[in-house]
Design an enzyme around this catalytic site. Structure first.
Site, PDB file in Angstrom:
ATOM      1  NE  ARG A  44      42.753  37.426  59.410  1.00  0.00           N
ATOM      2  CZ  ARG A  44      42.645  36.249  58.997  1.00  0.00           C
ATOM      3  NH1 ARG A  44      42.009  35.296  59.704  1.00  0.00           N
ATOM      4  NH2 ARG A  44      43.059  35.914  57.907  1.00  0.00           N
ATOM      5  CE  LYS A 140      32.278  40.604  40.330  1.00  0.00           C
ATOM      6  NZ  LYS A 140      33.655  40.306  39.687  1.00  0.00           N
ATOM      7  CG  HIS A 170      35.484  47.352  38.424  1.00  0.00           C
ATOM      8  ND1 HIS A 170      35.375  46.036  38.711  1.00  0.00           N
ATOM      9  CD2 HIS A 170      36.295  47.646  37.508  1.00  0.00           C
ATOM     10  CE1 HIS A 170      36.013  45.292  37.740  1.00  0.00           C
ATOM     11  NE2 HIS A 170      36.592  46.239  36.782  1.00  0.00           N
ATOM     12  CE  LYS A 174      36.162  48.959  33.519  1.00  0.00           C
ATOM     13  NZ  LYS A 174      37.519  48.741  33.597  1.00  0.00           N
ATOM     14  CD  GLU A 208      39.151  39.726  32.213  1.00  0.00           C
ATOM     15  OE1 GLU A 208      39.774  40.477  32.983  1.00  0.00           O
ATOM     16  OE2 GLU A 208      38.201  38.656  32.440  1.00  0.00           O
ATOM     17  CG  ASP A 227      34.533  36.719  37.764  1.00  0.00           C
ATOM     18  OD1 ASP A 227      34.513  37.586  38.750  1.00  0.00           O
ATOM     19  OD2 ASP A 227      35.416  36.978  36.800  1.00  0.00           O
ATOM     20  CG  HIS A 232      31.840  43.532  35.551  1.00  0.00           C
ATOM     21  ND1 HIS A 232      31.724  44.562  36.457  1.00  0.00           N
ATOM     22  CD2 HIS A 232      33.111  42.912  35.636  1.00  0.00           C
ATOM     23  CE1 HIS A 232      32.768  43.920  37.584  1.00  0.00           C
ATOM     24  NE2 HIS A 232      33.241  43.075  37.292  1.00  0.00           N
ATOM     25  CE  LYS A 331      39.009  35.926  34.537  1.00  0.00           C
ATOM     26  NZ  LYS A 331      38.997  37.177  34.618  1.00  0.00           N
TER      27      LYS A 331
HETATM   28  C1  BG6 Z   1      36.334  41.764  37.932  1.00  0.00           C
HETATM   29  C2  BG6 Z   1      36.285  40.089  37.719  1.00  0.00           C
HETATM   30  O1  BG6 Z   1      35.183  42.119  38.457  1.00  0.00           O
HETATM   31  O2  BG6 Z   1      36.516  42.334  36.786  1.00  0.00           O
HETATM   32  C3  BG6 Z   1      38.034  39.627  37.341  1.00  0.00           C
HETATM   33  O3  BG6 Z   1      36.382  39.391  38.903  1.00  0.00           O
HETATM   34  C4  BG6 Z   1      38.048  40.404  35.995  1.00  0.00           C
HETATM   35  O4  BG6 Z   1      37.758  38.381  36.917  1.00  0.00           O
HETATM   36  C5  BG6 Z   1      37.920  41.847  36.164  1.00  0.00           C
HETATM   37  O5  BG6 Z   1      39.220  40.316  35.342  1.00  0.00           O
HETATM   38  C6  BG6 Z   1      37.876  42.919  34.829  1.00  0.00           C
HETATM   39  O6  BG6 Z   1      38.044  44.080  35.030  1.00  0.00           O
HETATM   40  P1  BG6 Z   1      38.389  45.156  34.118  1.00  0.00           P
HETATM   41  O7  BG6 Z   1      38.307  46.464  34.805  1.00  0.00           O
HETATM   42  O8  BG6 Z   1      39.996  44.735  33.956  1.00  0.00           O
HETATM   43  O9  BG6 Z   1      37.970  44.976  32.819  1.00  0.00           O
END
Ligand code: BG6
Length: 480
Positions: A44, A140, A170, A174, A208, A227, A232, A331
């Site tokens: 936009r 997502k 994603h 990896k 994380e 999330d 994942h 986290k």
């Molecule tokens: C994302 C989540 O899909 O993956 C995030 O929304 C998370 O909250 C992230 O931090 C972690 O990805 P990676 O590749 O850093 O492990």
């Protein structure tokens, strides 16, 4: 006339800036982009072409740590076009259609809020851009529960057939995650042992150190289970637990994964405390500095959203009967690490009196370093008066996906390349996403019914004490 028009909606957004533009540039650098592909950014924000080029170049420069080759950049920049306009405005799609021209192949990457997906696919259909082989790539969160996921999927499938919908997780991009497939199916070594007879349990752990990184509004609506676990961690579980597919074809692999997701045992609400733990971080010390508590980080007086989730999952099929899969993610943990541990069973009878035998363990590390290690018992090379003196040793395989510039590949590079080549093996199929939500929903509903708040843990620690109890009760413990 371009052969392929790749349209990126949300072209100036955070994901595009941090991941997508740099990934596309790196594909250029590696000579992997088809000659006739052009990239059309939509946003936009009213930007002149020059300002858009500067935005993309800056995004690439950040990721490439300043190393941009002029010739490669020029080649990449020649592919870039910009289309300013709201996706709620029909005129934007008319403009996109004219920029795509007669390109026989079209790819639309929706890096926008999922609330816009339905409108975007309608707009594409209205402008005559959605016919085969056009495909869409979506990000997502694909819904917040099964009902909202189904609604999004219905809207997408009204315009695009399933084989032309590429749902990104994603983690599947990896290198080590793909290596799981190689480890299992390019070797004969593990397959005979890959079952309840030899494996005691599996741990999948993604920790994380970061907090919610400015995404508080999104995160507070979702929490760790939705999330991370829904996407994942369940994808990792499916790859570990699936039966050998007959080929690497998208449906052959995804048929096997979905069977696993559908075999996940439901957790009854009255047993939720026994099988799932949720936590929320309080103030503490993480990533080398003081960290605030979750609620104040997201700007709320209080919140019931979990920043930590641990679940004991069971897969009800012959291969895995009785083998718990412990999943955890959080986290503000003490370290950033993702690993899968396959814990083998104890030897059935020890002939080594006086020596403790540690059961074999296969550890697959996804990050920060990538590697595989197998722990074995070994005889210490000493001369003893009597008997054997044993010790555990590790066979270590250190894997690195660094290229010759010492750069780590971005998971999106692989996924973008696969989508450009129309190969959906590494993307999530509709039934997989829905099966995962079905299982997540019942945990979420168990937590809602229990009316218990997430348990506190201090930032920089391994989660609430109840998460240790989850394994200790079974005579096991988390591998750190
Ligand atoms: C994302 C989540 O899909 O993956 C995030 O929304 C998370 O909250 C992230 O931090 C972690 O990805 P990676 O590749 O850093 O492990």
């Amino acid at each position: 006339m371009p052969d392929c028009a790749f349209v990126l909606f949300g072209a100036t957004g955070d994901l595009a800036e941090r991941m997508l533009w740099p990934s596309l540039y790196f594909l250029e650098e590696d000579g992997l982009l088809p000659d006739g592909i052009v990239f059309i950014g939509n946003s936009r924000t009213m930007l002149e072409d020059a300002a858009f080029h500067t935005f993309v170049k800056e995004a690439v420069r950040q990721r490439a740590k300043g190393k941009i080759d002029h010739d490669i950049w020029d080649r990449f920049a020649r592919r870039l076009r910009f289309c300013a306009g709201s996706v709620t405005d029909k005129a934007t799609f008319a403009q996109l259609a004219s920029l795509c021209g007669e390109a026989p192949d079209k790819i639309f990457y929706l890096s926008t809020s999922p609330a816009l997906y339905a409108g975007i696919v309608e707009g594409l259909a209205g402008a005559g851009l959605s016919g085969p082989p056009s495909r869409i790539i979506i990000e997502k969160p694909l819904g917040r529960d099964l009902a909202s996921c189904t609604e999004i999927n219905d809207a997408l499938s009204a315009v695009f057939s399933e084989d032309r919908i590429f749902r990104i997780d994603h983690y599947l991009g990896k290198e080590t995650v793909q290596n799981l497939i190689a480890l299992r199916f390019a070797n004969t070594l593990f397959e005979p042992l890959w079952n309840a007879v030899s494996i005691d349990h599996v741990q999948i752990s993604v920790s994380e150190t970061v907090g919610v990184e400015g995404r508080g509004a999104y995160y507070d609506e979702y929490g760790a289970l939705r999330d991370m676990v829904q996407s994942h961690l369940l994808q990792l579980l499916a790859l570990i637990a699936m039966e050998p597919p007959s080929s690497l074809d998208p449906d052959a692999v995804r048929n096997e994964k979905v069977k696993v997701l559908r075999s996940l045992r439901q957790i009854e609400a009255k047993e939720i405390g026994k099988f799932a733990v949720r936590g929320q971080y309080r103030k503490g010390f993480a990533d080398g500095q003081e960290a605030p508590d979750y609620a104040s980080e997201v700007g709320l007086a209080a919140s019931d959203t979990e920043t930590y989730a641990a679940v004991c999952a069971h897969i009800d099929n012959w291969r895995w009967a009785g083998v718990p899969f412990y999943l955890r993610t959080g986290k503000r943990m003490p370290e950033r690490s993702s690993q899968i541990v396959i814990q083998f069973r104890d030897v059935p009878h020890s002939i080594f009196a006086g020596s403790q035998l540690d059961a074999n363990r296969l550890t697959i590390r996804l990050q920060p370093e990538e590697g595989i290690s197998l722990s074995l018992m070994n005889k210490r090379p000493t001369l003893e008066e009597a008997g054997f003196n044993l010790q555990p040793v590790s066979l270590n395989l250190s894997l690195s996906d660094e290229d010759s510039n010492g750069r780590r590949r971005i998971a999106y590079e692989r996924l973008l390349l696969e989508a450009i080549h129309s190969n959906s093996t590494l993307f999530v199929r509709r039934d997989e996403a829905e099966a995962a939500w079905r299982w997540i929903d019942q945990i979420q509903s168990g937590w809602a019914q229990s009316k218990s708040a997430p348990l506190p843990y201090n930032a920089g620690t391994w989660g609430p004490s109840a998460s240790f109890g989850l394994l200790e009760r079974d005579g096991r413990s988390w591998c750190e």
